[in-house]
Design an enzyme around this catalytic site. Structure first.
Site, PDB file in Angstrom:
ATOM      1  N   TRP A 363       0.939  -1.120   0.169  1.00  0.00           N
ATOM      2  CA  TRP A 363       0.068   0.117  -0.116  1.00  0.00           C
ATOM      3  C   TRP A 363       0.838   1.284  -0.181  1.00  0.00           C
ATOM      4  O   TRP A 363       0.546   2.400  -0.458  1.00  0.00           O
ATOM      5  CB  TRP A 363      -0.750   0.064   1.208  1.00  0.00           C
ATOM      6  CG  TRP A 363       0.008   0.407   2.463  1.00  0.00           C
ATOM      7  CD1 TRP A 363       0.723  -0.409   2.924  1.00  0.00           C
ATOM      8  CD2 TRP A 363      -0.323   1.390   3.476  1.00  0.00           C
ATOM      9  NE1 TRP A 363       1.200   0.131   4.267  1.00  0.00           N
ATOM     10  CE2 TRP A 363       0.494   1.037   4.440  1.00  0.00           C
ATOM     11  CE3 TRP A 363      -1.284   2.491   3.317  1.00  0.00           C
ATOM     12  CZ2 TRP A 363       0.561   2.042   5.668  1.00  0.00           C
ATOM     13  CZ3 TRP A 363      -1.435   3.449   4.581  1.00  0.00           C
ATOM     14  CH2 TRP A 363      -0.239   3.064   5.734  1.00  0.00           C
ATOM     15  N   ASP A 364       2.058   1.025   0.416  1.00  0.00           N
ATOM     16  CA  ASP A 364       2.967   2.263   0.524  1.00  0.00           C
ATOM     17  C   ASP A 364       3.060   3.021  -0.848  1.00  0.00           C
ATOM     18  O   ASP A 364       3.091   4.452  -1.042  1.00  0.00           O
ATOM     19  CB  ASP A 364       4.577   1.644   0.457  1.00  0.00           C
ATOM     20  CG  ASP A 364       4.823   0.999   1.737  1.00  0.00           C
ATOM     21  OD1 ASP A 364       3.929  -0.008   2.018  1.00  0.00           O
ATOM     22  OD2 ASP A 364       6.011   0.790   2.034  1.00  0.00           O
ATOM     23  N   GLU A 490       0.539  -1.969  12.381  1.00  0.00           N
ATOM     24  CA  GLU A 490       0.829  -3.439  12.347  1.00  0.00           C
ATOM     25  C   GLU A 490       1.133  -4.062  13.737  1.00  0.00           C
ATOM     26  O   GLU A 490       1.194  -5.066  14.050  1.00  0.00           O
ATOM     27  CB  GLU A 490       1.962  -3.564  11.463  1.00  0.00           C
ATOM     28  CG  GLU A 490       1.471  -3.535   9.904  1.00  0.00           C
ATOM     29  CD  GLU A 490       2.523  -4.196   8.901  1.00  0.00           C
ATOM     30  OE1 GLU A 490       3.618  -4.475   9.383  1.00  0.00           O
ATOM     31  OE2 GLU A 490       2.023  -4.056   7.904  1.00  0.00           O
ATOM     32  N   LYS A 594       2.500   0.981  16.189  1.00  0.00           N
ATOM     33  CA  LYS A 594       3.871   0.864  15.317  1.00  0.00           C
ATOM     34  C   LYS A 594       4.189   2.199  14.254  1.00  0.00           C
ATOM     35  O   LYS A 594       5.044   2.602  14.228  1.00  0.00           O
ATOM     36  CB  LYS A 594       3.825  -0.372  14.494  1.00  0.00           C
ATOM     37  CG  LYS A 594       4.931  -0.633  13.541  1.00  0.00           C
ATOM     38  CD  LYS A 594       4.921  -1.760  12.478  1.00  0.00           C
ATOM     39  CE  LYS A 594       5.973  -2.183  11.767  1.00  0.00           C
ATOM     40  NZ  LYS A 594       5.855  -3.067  10.697  1.00  0.00           N
ATOM     41  N   GLN A 595       2.702   2.739  13.800  1.00  0.00           N
ATOM     42  CA  GLN A 595       2.958   3.623  12.807  1.00  0.00           C
ATOM     43  C   GLN A 595       1.450   4.247  12.629  1.00  0.00           C
ATOM     44  O   GLN A 595       0.594   3.797  12.982  1.00  0.00           O
ATOM     45  CB  GLN A 595       3.345   2.962  11.240  1.00  0.00           C
ATOM     46  CG  GLN A 595       2.310   2.056  10.900  1.00  0.00           C
ATOM     47  CD  GLN A 595       2.724   1.075   9.976  1.00  0.00           C
ATOM     48  OE1 GLN A 595       3.084  -0.008  10.370  1.00  0.00           O
ATOM     49  NE2 GLN A 595       2.793   1.627   8.764  1.00  0.00           N
TER      50      GLN A 595
END
Ligand code: BGC
Length: 829
Positions: A363-364, A490, A594-595
């Protein structure tokens, strides 16, 4: 994150240069100095092939299949994965001087310099070396991977003896099935494939040679070919020999001091899963002919022209921080290299700079890379989305396997099949489908490309909308729920109603309905009925967005804010990234992020949150976010800037920008982080420039951190080029090309015309309580002294400032949503 003490490379506005060779950093610099054009990429291995950190030559989309074994399998688990192949290495130019192999590990390396020139689009190397027997030579090479001639690379290689006539042998090679060093146990590293290429054909004749290989399981065929133009003394001798995995052209001469042996090596790469061996062979031969016909100088000037045009549309100028100026241009250069000529192949998370993540795309690409390409190199964005469209049948098949409607795009892949063997953070991360849809909508809005919409965009929107309609359901309270999915973070998995996923799905459903209605002739082909469109709109309108009224914040997913908070106090610095030291089970049931996830929702779906909600949510998630993914800092920069934490935004911006140059995650050796590099542009343009494009219109709310005195960026939008210059007190909007454009500045609608730029004041900020991060996880503070590092090298001309053509008119800031008057627009008389 480690504290950044000093820049790893001398600061220069248009180049990244190393002036000494550090063997322990070789793999990192091979990634940083890698050259690529989206079709193929060459790691910056030394010409002579050794020493190396990791040899690497990659073809976009070229992969081998590997089994994905499961100790405990389950229905619908992908059975095979895909891995990028290190293909035939055409970079190798070995040198013998007076019988001594040129090898920097022996003898004396008197001088070493490599420079990635971001305007010329070449990698230069200059070396002076004294052999163990005392012979001194100067070796220089310039390498390019052509943006103009997609299949072509070229190397200019020159040898000059410094102390008397020397016998010199140059062996220029193509080598397949190189032995690779064994990998580490990092789950993000690549799977090593031993001898992945099977020889099909080798030819070596005079100054040219060719190798054709195929893969065993994926059934792909590739060819690499080389040709040389040699300029040496009259006695120069040339011979060629060939073997299955090696072809070589040997050039022997006795070179006088002050004279040079000059060799131009032209390289061509091609591959196909369908075309025959003769067709691929002839294709690379033709590409070589064209390259030779263009010649070395011609290739250089084409490269320069291509990049001049790119920088004209894409450059970001930063005044006040020369190191970040360099980093932003380095970032844009790599983003261009990843996508420029990919032409309907996937853009991988590491581009074509290394084998990290097995060469997969995630998806980046749609979420971080395509927004940048959409506004700076729109054709590359279109082609990346056309690649997704080409894989639609596979995504439909995956949806059927999962018992769903529409299309379920893979979490990670090269060709299009799901290659993630870990479904909680793979298949369950359904948000990738909405991310693709969002990239489609953004590209269409920014380009007005109706052909794309008809041929690909509409179908992508329709099939992803169908997926959401079948994945979610209306509950007894009439809310549309999407349960059991994984959002961007994640460290949480299989949660109900992830806010990011639900809001992005909502936009996807509405975009599909709008597109279907815009093309009444097409829904028939796609079998879209009015009832189906109505069902998408109903689901979007009823989309459930959980809110924790007690805390006054949005939970990342339903129930998240009730989980136990991870014990950050006892975590040791070396335990990060947590994914390598803590069982997922433990991470999944705690509040640790995580992000950016909810914070990313506030960026991409900023239209769904109030300013107050954004501030409260940001503060809440800052305390929980450890940034174990390189994708996070960008988003935190964008929202920190929006809520007015400009210095924090600046710290995050620096972290994203320096991720690879300073190897902040210690894995740049595997390839650069293309999404983080793209995120550098996003942090500048959407962060400090405040660009938002929620409804297909451009709006800005620019604000600079204290260290920056000016930020300038350019955007391509529906045939126009807009230049935005931000200073501490005001922003100036100039339309460089095209018809008048409606934009918004802090909510105020404006019409920018070519007649004259419009300057607007930036409203003052109210002070706020700074957000805090988990202990030890605050971004490195970017001090003013770091920002003040200046370029000392006289070769570095200062960046060209962009001057508006005519004086701007200055208008006060206005929070109202009124339309601009004719006076404001200063239309040409
Ligand atoms: C991130 C993912 C990302 C992947 C590839 C992971 O560490 O958590 O969001 O897609 O890296 O960059």
């Amino acid at each position: 994150m480690p504290v950044i003490r000093h820049p790893a490379f001398p600061v220069a506005p248009w180049a990244v240069r190393e002036t000494e060779l550090q063997l322990d950093r070789l793999a990192q610099t091979e990634s940083l100095f890698a050259l690529a054009n989206g079709h193929f990429g060459l790691r910056a291995n030394l010409d002579e092939g050794e020493p190396f950190g990791l040899p690497g030559t990659y073809l976009g989309g070229f992969y081998e299949i590997r089994p994905l074994p499961y100790p405990e399998g389950g229905y619908g688990y992908p059975e095979a994965g895909q891995a990028v192949v290190n293909v035939t290495n055409g970079k190798i130019v070995r040198l013998l001087v007076d019988d001594e192999p040129f090898d920097v590990r022996y003898g004396e390396l008197r001088r070493h310099e490599r420079e990635l020139d971001l305007r010329a689009g070449v990698l230069r190397r200059n070396v002076e070396w004294v052999s163990p027997t005392g012979r001194a030579v100067r070796v220089s090479s310039t390498r390019l991977v052509s943006f103009s001639q997609r299949a072509v690379a070229a190397i200019l290689y020159e040898v000059e003896p410094l102390d008397g006539e020397a016998p010199v042998v140059v062996q220029s090679e193509l080598v397949a099935n190189e032995r690779l060093p064994s990998g580490d146990d990092d789950p993000r590293a690549a799977a090593a494939l031993a001898s992945p290429l099977r020889s099909e054909l080798f030819v070596a004749r005079h100054t040219s040679a060719l190798l054709v290989h195929s893969t065993r399981a994926s059934g792909l065929t590739m060819a690499a070919a080389m040709a040389h133009v040699i300029d040496g003394p009259p006695d120069t001798d040339v011979s060629a020999e060939g073997f299955e995995d090696l072809v070589r052209v040997a050039i022997t001469a006795s070179v006088a001091p002050g004279r040079r042996l000059r060799i131009v090596k032209f390289l061509a790469y091609g591959w196909s899963g369908q075309r025959s061996l003769p067709a691929i062979r002839d294709q690379v031969a033709a590409a070589l002919s064209e390259a030779r016909h263009t010649g070395w100088e011609g290739l250089l000037s084409q490269q320069r022209a291509y990049l001049d045009d790119f920088w004209d549309r894409a450059d970001v100028e930063i005044d006040g921080d020369p190191e970040l100026q360099q980093a932003v241009r380095f970032a844009l250069f790599h983003v261009l290299q990843a996508g420029a000529r990919a032409e309907q192949r996937a853009i991988a998370a590491k581009g074509l700079t290394g084998p990290g993540y097995d060469g997969h795309t995630f998806w980046d690409t749609e979420t971080f890379v395509l927004p940048v390409l959409t506004y700076t190199a729109p054709r590359a964005a279109r082609d990346a989305l056309r690649w997704r469209h080409l894989t639609l049948d596979l995504a439909r098949e995956r949806a059927r396997t999962l018992g769903l409607q529409g299309a379920a795009f893979p979490w990670r892949t090269i060709r299009g099949q799901e290659s993630s063997g870990y479904w909680p953070a793979g298949t369950a991360a359904f948000h990738v489908n909405a991310d693709i849809a969002d990239a489609v909508s953004r590209y269409q809005a920014a380009s007005g490309d109706e052909e794309f919409e008809r041929e690909a965009g509409l179908e992508l929107l329709v099939e992803t909308a169908r997926l959401w309609r079948s994945l979610g359901h209306l509950d007894t309270q009439g809310r549309f729920r999407i349960d059991g999915v994984t959002g961007p973070d994640e460290y949480s998995a299989i949660a109900d109603n992830n806010v990011y996923t639900n809001l992005m799905a909502q936009r996807n459903l509405r975009a599909a309905a709008d597109a279907a209605e815009r093309h009444p002739d097409r829904p028939g082909v796609l079998a879209v009925s009015q009832d189906e469109v109505a069902a998408w709109r109903d689901a979007a309108d009823a989309m459930f967005v959980p809110f924790d009224a007690d805390l006054g914040v949005h939970p990342q997913a339903e129930g998240f804010t009730q989980h136990e908070v991870w014990n950050f106090e006892t975590a040791r610095p070396e335990q990060y990234p947590l994914l390598r030291h803590v069982p997922y089970f433990e991470l999944y049931r705690k509040q640790v992020v995580k992000q950016a996830d909810l914070v990313l929702a506030m960026h991409l779906r900023g239209d769904a949150f109030s300013a107050e909600e954004k501030a409260r949510n940001f503060a809440y998630y800052e305390r929980l976010t450890v940034r174990d993914s390189s994708l996070s800092a960008t988003t935190q920069a964008v929202i920190a800037a929006e809520i007015g934490e400009l210095d924090l935004a600046y710290d995050y911006f620096a972290e994203a920008a320096l991720m690879d140059l300073n190897d902040l995650e210690h894995n740049t050796h595997d390839g650069v982080h293309i999404a983080s590099l793209a995120g550098t542009w996003i942090a500048a343009v959407s962060g400090f420039g405040g660009l938002r494009d929620h409804d297909g219109h451009l709006s800005f709310a620019p604000r600079l951190p204290a260290a920056l005195t000016r930020l300038t960026f350019r955007l391509s939008f529906r045939g126009r080029r807009l230049l935005v210059a931000v200073e501490p007190e005001r922003a100036t909007y100039s339309l460089l090309d095209g018809p008048p454009l409606e934009i918004a500045h802090f909510g105020r609608q404006m019409r920018v015309t070519r007649a004259r730029p419009i300057a607007l004041q930036i409203p003052a900020l109210s002070p706020r309580e700074p957000a805090t991060q988990p202990p030890g996880r605050a971004p490195a503070r970017r001090s003013r002294s770091q920002a003040q590092i200046v370029a000392h090298d006289p070769r570095d001309r200062p960046p060209e400032q962009t001057k508006p053509r005519s004086p701007a008119i200055t208008l006060p800031a206005d929070h109202g949503d009124r339309r601009s008057t004719d006076e404001d627009t200063a239309e040409a008389a």
